[in-house]
Design an enzyme around this catalytic site. Structure first.
Site, mmCIF file in Angstrom:
data_model
loop_
_atom_site.group_PDB
_atom_site.id
_atom_site.type_symbol
_atom_site.label_atom_id
_atom_site.label_comp_id
_atom_site.label_asym_id
_atom_site.label_seq_id
_atom_site.Cartn_x
_atom_site.Cartn_y
_atom_site.Cartn_z
ATOM 1 N N ASP A 478 34.087 33.154 29.634
ATOM 2 C CA ASP A 478 33.180 32.527 30.594
ATOM 3 C C ASP A 478 33.111 31.017 30.355
ATOM 4 O O ASP A 478 33.483 30.522 29.281
ATOM 5 C CB ASP A 478 31.787 33.155 30.422
ATOM 6 N N ASP A 548 29.154 35.798 40.859
ATOM 7 C CA ASP A 548 28.017 36.536 40.298
ATOM 8 C C ASP A 548 27.286 37.309 41.382
ATOM 9 O O ASP A 548 26.386 38.093 41.079
ATOM 10 C CB ASP A 548 27.044 35.566 39.607
HETATM 11 C C1 GLA Z 1 27.838 33.971 33.898
HETATM 12 C C2 GLA Z 1 28.744 35.086 34.359
HETATM 13 C C3 GLA Z 1 27.997 36.391 34.377
HETATM 14 C C4 GLA Z 1 27.441 36.692 33.012
HETATM 15 C C5 GLA Z 1 26.572 35.535 32.543
HETATM 16 C C6 GLA Z 1 26.143 35.706 31.104
HETATM 17 O O1 GLA Z 1 26.870 33.684 34.838
HETATM 18 O O2 GLA Z 1 29.295 34.807 35.588
HETATM 19 O O3 GLA Z 1 28.835 37.437 34.809
HETATM 20 O O4 GLA Z 1 28.496 36.916 32.118
HETATM 21 O O5 GLA Z 1 27.248 34.298 32.643
HETATM 22 O O6 GLA Z 1 25.379 34.659 30.668
#
Ligand code: GLA
Length: 730
Positions: A478, A548
């Site tokens: 990420d 997300d």
């Molecule tokens: C980002 C990712 C999510 C999750 C969060 C965790 O927003 O896109 O899928 O992994 O971080 O903090």
């Protein structure tokens, strides 16, 4: 031969599947663009240069009207010599001046494609061969060479470009702009399509007519970004999904970029793409080289659908790597939306027990397993398992998962550092910053200076300890913030502006290490959802978390936009609970499964908290995934509906390359009163073949009937419903 040079007319021809990219060495030695489009057989197309346009601009040959720089369709225009349109190269040369001027020196034709040092790039594949032309230009006064790299692919209408700048002199020279490609098109009646958005609504297409002057999308954020994607299509005004001419451009790069079209005084279009030159410079020592990232160019005379399928083919065969590229990936369940930070081994195993019974194969432990992180305000950089949450660490968890027949995946955010972390207390200068200035916080974290090898080395060591501690099959990488106060404690003042690009090179170096040392780990990229959904990342990871936003109705839009350029097999897509955590919408469980089926497919929920009916649907959805995923990975993708032009329905189709079967997935997004069924026309089938739909095998349809007349889809009740139809040839 895909690449040829005609000595007499000095014309280069690069022939892809059914299209040509043609250039010539124009008077004055300038490499000029002649044609990009359908195959044209002529050996001399120099009349297309239109060198007789009456100019009112400087001309390099005085009154000889053969080299008007402001008119010449240039392959690599430089700043300062009378071409006032966007330029591809500018320098800060000796004496502080910016002028440079590149003319032809030599060329060579190579079978295949050499790699680009330190950068992701397409490559030659056995089933998708290519050839490369290197044209060396030189500026004797600046003592610089530019090696323009052109690759042409034989089985698809795709070309790539890049450039290597070399300092051949004995003094340093600073590059202030190096774009990867410039293409001068002799018309301006184009629409420009770009992909734009924000967090949770990435890559929404925008289409508008080109007009005089410059229009662009870009990023100066350090990532390719949620806001704009390094993709642009220029198409005829009448181009639609299936017909009309389209040129698609994409940059194989994950940092700040620019993609710009300029309509000039003669109604011609100059298109440029490359690293954004805002706060960019690069010092070239004598003998030093700088390589620009690769630009991909796709030509389609079959509308936007043809363009997408060409990109998909190229990326699936010539960009994405690793063992997972060609195989069905494990069905995963991610605990993020199920638990957020509130989890421990017991809770995870509760999810896993239920999940394994339903046929799910891999559990991903998302954010919150390390340091003392129980919200997003600490511990990034301390990649040590929190044994209070996970006693026995991942070794214990993976052992327990194995007993359930499941594999383990782990989330990392390796480019970040929390101010509340051991790492920050020990190495505060490792955060990107400008000394003496307040450092802007975002999600309570700073960005690590990945331009520094010692920083990467340290993070790598910690990651390796975790990876070697247990049987880990998957990583979600990420990246949750953008760069501010760009400054590196390790770079001298004259090189500070190199940080943006050096950062990206550092990220690529780490991903290269990860994929080389752990080739069996499935890597999924992610950046606050889909802020780094770009071909650079696809080179390292066969899949990228798309957004997300897991709401099925929003996903129809996001995945539509993403599919314009990127293969569906790379689109991270999960089924989650309702009301959806991002938009509060309720959609049917079936529709959520059908939306995720057009991507990597997986779950992001707690199965112990589902209704019996929903739980019972999971094995059926997984069965669909197992049966049809080969079509998603290898088939041809067709957008049948367009949710942006009619928000009441949508439909996508995957057809086998040999046309022997296809799935069409129909979405009734909003129910319409007094409307029993909708007629949907399929695409990409064999006109003459006969097909039956699996649930009603007695009825045969010709491919012609399915494509020209269509089928009626009805019987769905309520909003947010969907149906999958499987057509098989008799
Ligand atoms: C980002 C990712 C999510 C999750 C969060 C965790 O927003 O896109 O899928 O992994 O971080 O903090």
């Amino acid at each position: 031969m895909p690449i040829s040079f005609n000595e007499k007319t000095r014309q280069f021809r690069l022939s892809a599947l059914s299209s040509d990219y043609i250039m010539t060495i124009a008077p004055g030695g300038y490499l000029a663009h002649v044609w990009l489009g359908e195959h044209i057989p002529d050996d001399d197309l120099s009349y297309l240069l239109r060198l007789d346009e009456p100019p009112f601009t400087p001309e390099s040959n005085d009154r000889d009207r053969s080299s008007y720089m402001d008119v010449l369709p240039a392959e690599f225009p430089c700043f300062g010599v009378g071409d006032y349109r966007e330029h591809a190269l500018s320098i800060c040369g000796e004496g502080g001046t910016s002028t440079c001027d590149m003319v032809y020196k030599s060329h060579r034709i190579i079978d295949g494609k050499p790699p680009l040092e330190g950068l992701p790039a397409t490559f030659a594949a056995d089933n998708s061969p290519c050839s490369t032309l290197e044209v060396t230009l030189e500026d004797k006064a600046a003592q610089l060479e530019a090696v323009l790299l052109y690759t042409v692919f034989e089985n698809v209408n795709a070309f790539t470009r890049s450039v290597r700048i070399r300092n051949t002199g004995d003094k340093p020279c600073t590059l202030t702009r190096v774009y990867s490609a410039c293409i001068d098109l002799d018309r301006s009646d184009y629409d420009m399509i770009t992909l734009n958005g924000s967090w949770a609504r990435e890559r929404i297409p925008d289409r508008c007519r080109l007009h005089h002057g410059k229009q662009s999308v870009d990023s100066v954020r350090g990532t390719s970004s949620h806001q704009h994607n390094p993709f642009t299509a220029l198409c005829s005004h009448n181009a639609d999904e299936d017909t009309g001419e389209v040129l698609g451009f994409n940059l194989v790069y994950s940092g700040s970029f620019v993609s710009l079209a300029e309509v000039d005084q003669h109604e011609r279009t100059r298109y440029v793409i490359g690293i954004n030159d805002t706060d960019f410079s690069w010092e070239l020592v004598p003998g030093g080289e700088f390589t620009a990232p690769e630009a991909v160019i796709v030509y389609s005379d079959k509308g936007l659908g043809g363009m997408s399928r060409a990109f998909h083919y190229l990326y699936r065969n010539n960009l994405i790597r690793g063992k997972y590229r060609d195989i069905r990936r494990p069905v995963l369940i991610n605990n993020w939306e199920a638990t957020y930070f509130d989890f421990n081994t017991e809770k995870l195993l509760g999810i896993a027990r239920q999940a394994s019974e339903l046929g799910i194969e891999l559990l991903v432990v998302d954010d919150g397993w390390f340091g003392h992180r129980s919200s997003d305000n600490s511990s990034l950089g301390d990649w040590i398992v929190n044994e209070e949450k996970l006693p026995g660490g991942f070794a214990y968890l993976s052992g327990e998962l194995k007993k359930l027949g499941m594999k383990l995946g782990v989330w990392f955010e390796p480019e970040m550092i929390s101010p509340d972390s051991r790492l920050y207390r020990e190495h505060p200068d490792w955060a990107i910053q400008v000394p003496g200035r307040r450092l802007t916080m975002s999600r309570e974290q700073y960005v690590l200076d990945y331009s520094r090898p010692e920083v990467r080395e340290h993070i790598w060591g910690m990651m390796k300890n975790v990876l070697d501690s247990a049987d880990i099959s998957y990583i979600k990488w990420d990246m949750n913030r953008q760069i501010t106060e760009a400054g590196s404690a390790a770079l001298p003042p004259g090189r500070q502006k190199e940080l943006w690009h050096r950062y990206v090179l550092g990220v690529y170096d780490m991903m290269n290490r990860l994929t080389t040392e752990y080739p069996d780990i499935l890597l999924e990229n992610c950046s606050g959802g889909g802020a780094r959904f770009d071909p650079g990342m696809l080179y390292y990871s066969p899949q990228i978390w798309c957004s997300d936003d897991t709401d099925a109705a929003e996903r129809l839009k996001i995945q539509y936009g993403t599919s314009l350029c990127y293969p569906c097999s790379s689109i991270g897509a999960h089924v989650s609970v309702c009301p959806n955590h991002t938009v509060g919408r309720n959609t049917s469980f079936t529709m959520r499964g059908h939306a995720a089926l057009a991507g990597t497919f997986g779950y992001e929920l707690d199965p112990t908290r589902l209704s019996d009916e929903e739980r019972a649907a999971i094995p059926e959805q997984i069965e669909d995934f197992r049966r049809f995923n080969h079509l998603v990975r290898n088939g041809d993708y067709y957008r049948i509906g367009n949710i942006f032009s009619d928000n009441t329905w949508d439909c996508y189709e995957f057809a086998a390359a040999d046309r022997s079967e296809a799935i069409a997935v129909y979405f009734q997004v909003l129910a319409r009163p007094n409307y029993a069924s909708r007629r949907v026309r399929l695409k990409g089938l064999d006109q003459a073949a006969y097909y039956y739909e699996e649930s009603a095998p007695e009825k045969l349809y010709s491919g012609a009937a399915l494509m020209s007349c269509g089928i009626n889809i009805g019987g769905l009740w309520g909003d947010y419903q969907s149906r999958l139809l499987h057509f098989i040839s008799k």
